[in-house]
Scaffold this active site. Sequence first.
Site, mmCIF file in Angstrom:
data_model
loop_
_atom_site.group_PDB
_atom_site.id
_atom_site.type_symbol
_atom_site.label_atom_id
_atom_site.label_comp_id
_atom_site.label_asym_id
_atom_site.label_seq_id
_atom_site.Cartn_x
_atom_site.Cartn_y
_atom_site.Cartn_z
ATOM 1 N N SER A 460 0.815 -1.214 0.000
ATOM 2 C CA SER A 460 0.000 0.000 0.000
ATOM 3 C C SER A 460 0.849 1.265 0.000
ATOM 4 O O SER A 460 0.586 2.200 -0.776
ATOM 5 C CB SER A 460 -0.936 0.000 1.208
ATOM 6 O OG SER A 460 -0.205 -0.003 2.428
ATOM 7 N N ASP A 461 1.890 1.316 0.856
ATOM 8 C CA ASP A 461 2.665 2.556 0.911
ATOM 9 C C ASP A 461 3.634 2.670 -0.256
ATOM 10 O O ASP A 461 3.907 3.775 -0.733
ATOM 11 C CB ASP A 461 3.380 2.725 2.252
ATOM 12 C CG ASP A 461 4.274 1.565 2.622
ATOM 13 O OD1 ASP A 461 4.242 0.526 1.942
ATOM 14 O OD2 ASP A 461 5.017 1.682 3.619
ATOM 15 N N CYS A 462 4.135 1.548 -0.766
ATOM 16 C CA CYS A 462 5.009 1.607 -1.945
ATOM 17 C C CYS A 462 4.240 2.124 -3.154
ATOM 18 O O CYS A 462 4.742 2.956 -3.923
ATOM 19 C CB CYS A 462 5.589 0.222 -2.248
ATOM 20 S SG CYS A 462 6.578 -0.466 -0.916
ATOM 21 N N GLU A 465 3.597 5.943 -2.503
ATOM 22 C CA GLU A 465 4.761 6.819 -2.672
ATOM 23 C C GLU A 465 5.180 6.905 -4.135
ATOM 24 O O GLU A 465 5.555 7.978 -4.628
ATOM 25 C CB GLU A 465 5.922 6.344 -1.801
ATOM 26 C CG GLU A 465 5.635 6.278 -0.302
ATOM 27 C CD GLU A 465 5.285 7.624 0.321
ATOM 28 O OE1 GLU A 465 5.413 8.658 -0.342
ATOM 29 O OE2 GLU A 465 4.861 7.628 1.502
#
Length: 732
Positions: A460-462, A465
């Site tokens: 999710s965060d990759c 970003e």
Amino acid sequence: MARLRDKQPNGVPLKQMDGDPETDPSRWRLLDERGRQTWHYLQSDQELKEWPQSVADRYFLNLPTGLPSSPRPETPLKSAQNALAYYSQLQLPPGNWACEYGGPLFLLPGLVITWYVTETPVPEHVSIEIRRYLFARQNPVDGGWGLHIEGESSVFGTAMNYVVLRLLGASEEDKRLVKARGMLHKLGGAINGPHWAKFWLSVLGCMEPEAVNPVPPELWLLPDWVPIAPWRWWIHMRQVYLPMSYIVSKGFRFPLNPLTRQLREEIYTQPYSSINFASHRNSISPADNYHPKSLFLNILYLLIVYIWNPYLRAAFIRRRAEEWTWELIKREDENTDFANLGPVNATMNFLACYVHDGPDSYTVERHRQRMHDFLWVKDEGMLMNGTNGVQSWDTAFLIQAVVEAGLAEDSKWKPMLTKALEFLDDQQIREDCREQSVCYRQRRKGAWAFSTREQGYTVSDCTSEALKSVILLQRLPGFPKLVSNERIKDAIDTLLTMQNASGGFASYEPIRGSQYMEYLNAAEVFGRIMIEYDYPECTTAVVTALALFSRHHDTSYRKAEIESTIHRAVAWILKDQRKDGSWYGSWGICFTYAGMFALESLASVGRNYSNDARVALACQFFLDRQMADGGWGESYKSCTSGSYTPHKKSQVVQTCWVIIALLEAEYPHREPIEKAVKMVMGRQQADGSWKQEAIEGVFNKSCMISYPNYKFIFPIKALGMFAKRFGDLKVQ
């Protein structure tokens, strides 16, 4: 003094240092093929001529880079520019940046034992550099090794790395191994190792399988509705225990030979033949027992060992379980082109293929090739990375740093940023897994992985970003629109599938099981490992990505859903904030890391120091912990204890995280931020770089991991943001 040997008997050019051989660092090269990073040791002078060593190669090996020095900068922006001038020279041809992703000391043992039991030849230069690394990371006081490079000695680290050194040719009479053996015995010997250590020692033939708590593959036959069905587990747990259960069920053990027979007598405190291994299934050293097994799990083990296995486990059930686990192993290999989720399940999948397909099969050979994707060479030797790299993650952060520093529109950096954009364009995942529901994979079309598209796991965060970086850069004049609007929408669609009922976001997939699943945590050395959890870092990243998309890219696409998702996520972020204003971080150290992301996300929805008491409280949490030199420093022990623990020295990376946090929060007073900026600039080297300080990352509460590129990325961002906010003042 080192002396160069022209040739060893096997033809490998080596050096000899204080009695230990080492390879010639000028012969190492990093090859980056669309993000796939492998190290190569050149044998001939002709090869050296045809493949010159790059600046990046020399940097990674701690050799002179030849990059120029600059006058000490007087302003933050000049400091950021000097850092970027240096860091830009480390960009690799596909457009990404590379680095070691080391720290854990339990990874190499799985690889080396797998090589050994599959009779995979280990090149001499690889063997030498692994030995060098392990000796370099040996605790100089007690002779042991810990779970990670900054951790205290444990049975897991000491027993496994002792075995690795012996398998790679180190003598049991080496004074360093004598010391290590003494520490291991002091800890009670290998019989006090955690579950994973016992598994690997059993595979090697150095421990009886009765000492290994069972991992029945029948678990994978459970219906989906069962609360403990493996599809509900965190992805790393189910992908590790999947091949482990298959290997254990097949009863694979390496035949005894003189070395393993001798090891049996070295790693225990009593003769091997006198040990009642079955009585030691639950024996574990206090140094390893971070998450003690629950009474429920111990009762379950008793039922499996004494009732299920001997009386109820019919042959047809065993065969069906082995067939289905093997099918899932094959699908993991297929979905990742044998890159696998990470190095732990990669080595186990390798061994499972050896057991099922045989030593000369394509699957075994492909795994042998892929193992090199995890290996990294540095001045200390060769280590094993925690994944096959951090390519997409670090590249996305670098783009954001340059944009936020106000440097992206400088024509000097356009070629570098364009190459970085090209890399993210290439690495976006374009399709879902084949029959993804069969192997319980999360949607991934439009996502970015932590490392490479080949590895192929949604995070999710990759994804967030990388998506932010693409949107930020493609908005600027002069940059190509490589990632189409449809592909950006694909990323949004994937993110919108990942929100939990709580409003927060986890890492690879939404939460599928109850926290009560931790009663089944058999790993012992890790915490919060059985299921996914809401993470502030992941939740905040999604908030900032969705906010950027809906306000600056496409104001109408799935507008209501995005607004609802952001609203619920922000509510979770505020709920997760502690009474002292902090957030506990799960992927970086620790409260400092999470606080930066939290304040960035709150800023993206208009919450700042002047209009939100919760933001003001978070700022005060940081200000109360500023050190005398102006910086901030937090120990990794914050992660293990759950309480803020100061480091004995301020840290450049963590100081930059706080600078960014205060600037995002629009903290109105310049003085404490300027004092921190002075500290960061004061530690900058003449060539624009910063020295490596304490370890930066963490996973599962107890194991630390390195992010060495952070010492470029976050200073560039922090210094540039300070200059944008307060002007490019002379602060030195």
